[in-house]
Motif scaffolding. Sequence first.
Motif, PDB file in Angstrom:
ATOM      1  N   ALA A  18       0.826  -1.207   0.000  1.00 33.89           N
ATOM      2  CA  ALA A  18       0.000   0.000   0.000  1.00 33.89           C
ATOM      3  C   ALA A  18       0.863   1.261   0.000  1.00 33.89           C
ATOM      4  N   LEU A  19       0.376   2.304  -0.670  1.00 29.36           N
ATOM      5  CA  LEU A  19       1.035   3.602  -0.608  1.00 29.36           C
ATOM      6  C   LEU A  19       0.879   4.200   0.789  1.00 29.36           C
ATOM      7  N   HIS A  20       1.880   4.974   1.201  1.00 21.57           N
ATOM      8  CA  HIS A  20       1.811   5.685   2.475  1.00 21.57           C
ATOM      9  C   HIS A  20       1.996   7.181   2.221  1.00 21.57           C
ATOM     10  N   LEU A  21       2.076   7.954   3.288  1.00 21.95           N
ATOM     11  CA  LEU A  21       2.144   9.408   3.164  1.00 21.95           C
ATOM     12  C   LEU A  21       3.385   9.858   2.404  1.00 21.95           C
ATOM     13  N   GLY A  22       4.485   9.118   2.536  1.00 21.48           N
ATOM     14  CA  GLY A  22       5.689   9.458   1.792  1.00 21.48           C
ATOM     15  C   GLY A  22       5.471   9.371   0.294  1.00 21.48           C
ATOM     16  N   HIS A  23       4.698   8.388  -0.152  1.00 23.29           N
ATOM     17  CA  HIS A  23       4.368   8.280  -1.568  1.00 23.29           C
ATOM     18  C   HIS A  23       3.519   9.471  -2.014  1.00 23.29           C
ATOM     19  N   ALA A  24       2.557   9.840  -1.180  1.00 26.90           N
ATOM     20  CA  ALA A  24       1.713  10.988  -1.520  1.00 26.90           C
ATOM     21  C   ALA A  24       2.562  12.239  -1.702  1.00 26.90           C
ATOM     22  N   PHE A  25       3.546  12.410  -0.823  1.00 20.73           N
ATOM     23  CA  PHE A  25       4.419  13.575  -0.905  1.00 20.73           C
ATOM     24  C   PHE A  25       5.252  13.549  -2.181  1.00 20.73           C
ATOM     25  N   SER A  26       5.774  12.373  -2.549  1.00 15.75           N
ATOM     26  CA  SER A  26       6.571  12.256  -3.759  1.00 15.75           C
ATOM     27  C   SER A  26       5.731  12.534  -5.003  1.00 15.75           C
ATOM     28  N   ALA A  27       4.513  11.986  -5.047  1.00 17.38           N
ATOM     29  CA  ALA A  27       3.624  12.247  -6.174  1.00 17.38           C
ATOM     30  C   ALA A  27       3.279  13.725  -6.253  1.00 17.38           C
ATOM     31  N   LEU A  28       3.069  14.350  -5.106  1.00 19.22           N
ATOM     32  CA  LEU A  28       2.765  15.783  -5.064  1.00 19.22           C
ATOM     33  C   LEU A  28       3.930  16.598  -5.628  1.00 19.22           C
ATOM     34  N   CYS A  29       5.161  16.254  -5.214  1.00 16.94           N
ATOM     35  CA  CYS A  29       6.332  16.980  -5.708  1.00 16.94           C
ATOM     36  C   CYS A  29       6.430  16.881  -7.228  1.00 16.94           C
ATOM     37  N   ALA A  30       6.255  15.675  -7.759  1.00 17.91           N
ATOM     38  CA  ALA A  30       6.364  15.477  -9.205  1.00 17.91           C
ATOM     39  C   ALA A  30       5.255  16.205  -9.942  1.00 17.91           C
ATOM     40  N   ARG A  31       4.054  16.138  -9.405  1.00 17.69           N
ATOM     41  CA  ARG A  31       2.913  16.777 -10.063  1.00 17.69           C
ATOM     42  C   ARG A  31       3.022  18.294 -10.023  1.00 17.69           C
ATOM     43  N   ASP A  32       3.321  18.862  -8.854  1.00 21.38           N
ATOM     44  CA  ASP A  32       3.393  20.315  -8.728  1.00 21.38           C
ATOM     45  C   ASP A  32       4.557  20.886  -9.532  1.00 21.38           C
TER      46      ASP A  32
END
Length: 294
Positions: A26-40
């Motif tokens: 499962a994805l965790h908060l660290g994954h969410a942060f990495s996806a956010l960095c790439a997207r933003d």
Amino acid sequence: MVFLPIIESSVATPVRTRFAPSPNGALHLGHAFSALCARDFAHAQRGQFLLRIEDIDGTRSRPEHVQAIVADLEWLELVPDEPVRYQSENVERYRHALDRLNALGLLYRCTCTRSDILAAQALKPVPHGPDGPHYLGTCRNKDIDPTKPFCWRINMAEASAMSGPIQWTDLVAGTFFADAMQFGDVVLWRKDAPASYHLAATVDDAADRISHVVRGLDLFAYTAIHRILQQLLDLPEPLYWHHPLLLDDKGQKLAKSKSSPPLSALRLAGQDGPLLIDNLRQGVLPLGISLSSA
């Protein structure tokens, strides 16, 4: 995001980034942060953000994890700008790259098991790198029975000599020499699965026209391997941004192996995904979570 790196307007356009999770948990908060960095990062440059599922580990990849990844990103409103990509559809692409490296005389078969490697390392001093003790090259100059299970390793000394000096640039940390020798003869094709992370990710980034590789600081050192492969395979050189990591209350990075709380639990509990992302964007972290230094 307040700490997005600034890039010159003259760099390759359009800017394209990717988030590339493995569906082995499962994805965790660290994954969410990495996806956010790439997207933003991509959207700040009016570019595209892609999702690539790294699903070539047949023993650990699970369809339910793929479904959860997509659901988590939709909940967070971090939706990719193009259809989802799957590494399992690209195995021939990796095989072609492996064949090219083999034709250059840079690969060798290795039948060593983990116990073989540990036994050899116990007999004499072993160079250490970011991945731990180096493989000692037991199979480098041996005649290997191709009917036995084997992996393909790259002779890193010969690869480095052939590629010559190579540099790479991180938008925050600066420019570095790509010293892949610090890893020794890494595996590029595994016994139990297709291409290794290093070969697959490097080949896919080129095929997907990724202009900027946005990923965590824990992958910083591996860029040396990827730059060597790019040079040998005549692939384009992206720029890099290795963003800070989210840490738990013990100062350790969030990780599947540490059973970090999954995003799906927050999603199923009815938490507001976009609000969570906006808080991360502003540097407002949940209790017990901190940000590593750059």
